[in-house]
Design a protein around this motif. Sequence first.
Motif, PDB file in Angstrom:
ATOM      1  N   PHE A   1      -5.441  -5.223   1.876  1.00 23.49           N
ATOM      2  CA  PHE A   1      -4.821  -3.900   1.950  1.00 23.49           C
ATOM      3  C   PHE A   1      -4.317  -3.402   0.586  1.00 23.49           C
ATOM      4  O   PHE A   1      -3.562  -2.434   0.524  1.00 23.49           O
ATOM      5  CB  PHE A   1      -3.656  -3.859   2.954  1.00 23.49           C
TER       6      PHE A   1
ATOM      7  N   GLY B   1      -8.446  -5.696   5.971  1.00 20.10           N
ATOM      8  CA  GLY B   1      -7.038  -5.913   5.650  1.00 20.10           C
ATOM      9  C   GLY B   1      -6.748  -7.405   5.593  1.00 20.10           C
ATOM     10  O   GLY B   1      -7.669  -8.220   5.688  1.00 20.10           O
TER      11      GLY B   1
ATOM     12  N   ASP C   1      -5.938   5.647   6.982  1.00 19.85           N
ATOM     13  CA  ASP C   1      -4.555   5.929   6.564  1.00 19.85           C
ATOM     14  C   ASP C   1      -4.330   7.428   6.315  1.00 19.85           C
ATOM     15  O   ASP C   1      -3.493   8.025   6.935  1.00 19.85           O
ATOM     16  CB  ASP C   1      -4.098   5.169   5.300  1.00 19.85           C
TER      17      ASP C   1
ATOM     18  N   SER D   1       0.831  -1.214   0.000  1.00 16.59           N
ATOM     19  CA  SER D   1       0.000   0.000   0.000  1.00 16.59           C
ATOM     20  C   SER D   1       0.860   1.257   0.000  1.00 16.59           C
ATOM     21  O   SER D   1       2.068   1.205   0.248  1.00 16.59           O
ATOM     22  CB  SER D   1      -0.874   0.002   1.255  1.00 16.59           C
TER      23      SER D   1
ATOM     24  N   HIS E   1     -10.572  -0.818   5.244  1.00 13.56           N
ATOM     25  CA  HIS E   1      -9.553  -0.729   6.293  1.00 13.56           C
ATOM     26  C   HIS E   1      -8.320   0.067   5.886  1.00 13.56           C
ATOM     27  O   HIS E   1      -7.436   0.279   6.708  1.00 13.56           O
ATOM     28  CB  HIS E   1      -9.128  -2.130   6.750  1.00 13.56           C
ATOM     29  N   ASN E   2      -8.193   0.416   4.591  1.00 16.84           N
ATOM     30  CA  ASN E   2      -7.152   1.390   4.219  1.00 16.84           C
ATOM     31  C   ASN E   2      -7.531   2.120   2.934  1.00 16.84           C
ATOM     32  O   ASN E   2      -8.487   1.740   2.232  1.00 16.84           O
ATOM     33  CB  ASN E   2      -5.749   0.755   4.126  1.00 16.84           C
TER      34      ASN E   2
ATOM     35  N   ALA F   1      -6.366  -5.175  10.772  1.00 20.51           N
ATOM     36  CA  ALA F   1      -7.630  -5.712  10.248  1.00 20.51           C
ATOM     37  C   ALA F   1      -8.533  -6.114  11.417  1.00 20.51           C
ATOM     38  O   ALA F   1      -9.700  -5.718  11.487  1.00 20.51           O
ATOM     39  CB  ALA F   1      -7.362  -6.900   9.335  1.00 20.51           C
TER      40      ALA F   1
END
Length: 333
Positions: free
Chosen positions: A213, A179, A267, A55, A238-239, A186
């Motif tokens: 991710f 994630g 993030d 990521s 989650h991101n 996660a």
Amino acid sequence: MGKMRTQSAPWRAAAVLASVLLVGGVAACGNSDTGGGAKDDGKITMGFSQVGAESGWRTANTTSIKESAAAAGIELKFDDAQQKQENQIKAIRNYIQQKVDVIAFSPVVESGWDTVLKEAKDAGIPVILTDRSVDSADKTLYKTFLGSDFVKEGRLAGEWLVEQKKSATGPVNIVELQGNTGAAPANDRKKGFGEAIAVNPNLKIIASQPGDFTRAGGKQVMEQFLKANPKIDVLFAHNDDMGLGALEAITAAGKVPGKDITIITVDAVKDGMQALADGKFNFIAECSPLLGPQLMDLAKKVHAGEEVPARIETEETTFTQEQAKEALPNRKY
Ligand code: GYE
């Protein structure tokens, strides 16, 4: 002569003792300095096992670690585990063999580290956990954990949604991109988000799957979500990267991201912030990847035998679309 010998005996003993101490001292010193497996120059060697390059967050984190090591005069041995625990265990074992001074790593999953951490401990090499933690019951297996409070990030994301949807009269259908399975962020983001939205029974997670991710993972899983569920009101990713991947799937399905589907991520990397400023995302809970300077500081302290706090949390905030527009010009990563 006899008299002289008697008189000189304590001196000779002292001299012998002194030389023993001196040699011992040098040897001990040599041990700790060459503990790095290298020159006796007092330089700290750190073995670092990174999760991968999955990521934008990870890329910024790797840059931060490499730059900070150079700035701190720490010799860095770096390994990219490509999101595989077996690769991380292998890298850590290599670092133990090379007798590095400090091992630092970001565990891809929470479980299954006790054996290798015990090996490091037995070899007398201190371990620092960075970014993600492990679930080991034995807290003496590592010196400290430097990273974010992922439960809090999930909770902040959930609380924002609760506020947005407080006047909803019917069900609000939420899909969740997790994630990688078993990773601390996660598990924890899922937990924090779930707990926060539980206050309003209208808010329902109708599907939740790992997207690892990555952008590709986010896109692919969102396509499945869209196919299987005619009414999706909210996406919690989650991101940022999974959210960015999902944007493509949402647009391809003829829906408008940020309007037809409310998108919340974690993030706040530059591309995520751009999507937020552009109105495609609706809210981001920040997670800072800039852990390098603090990590190097900790490495020096741990190497010097100083006590360090068992847990060091990074400071973070949240962003709305308006706040993202303001923050974007100064965003470094
Ligand atoms: O949120 C995600 C990355 O462990 C906090 O890992 C990190 C997470 C981050 O792949 O983008």
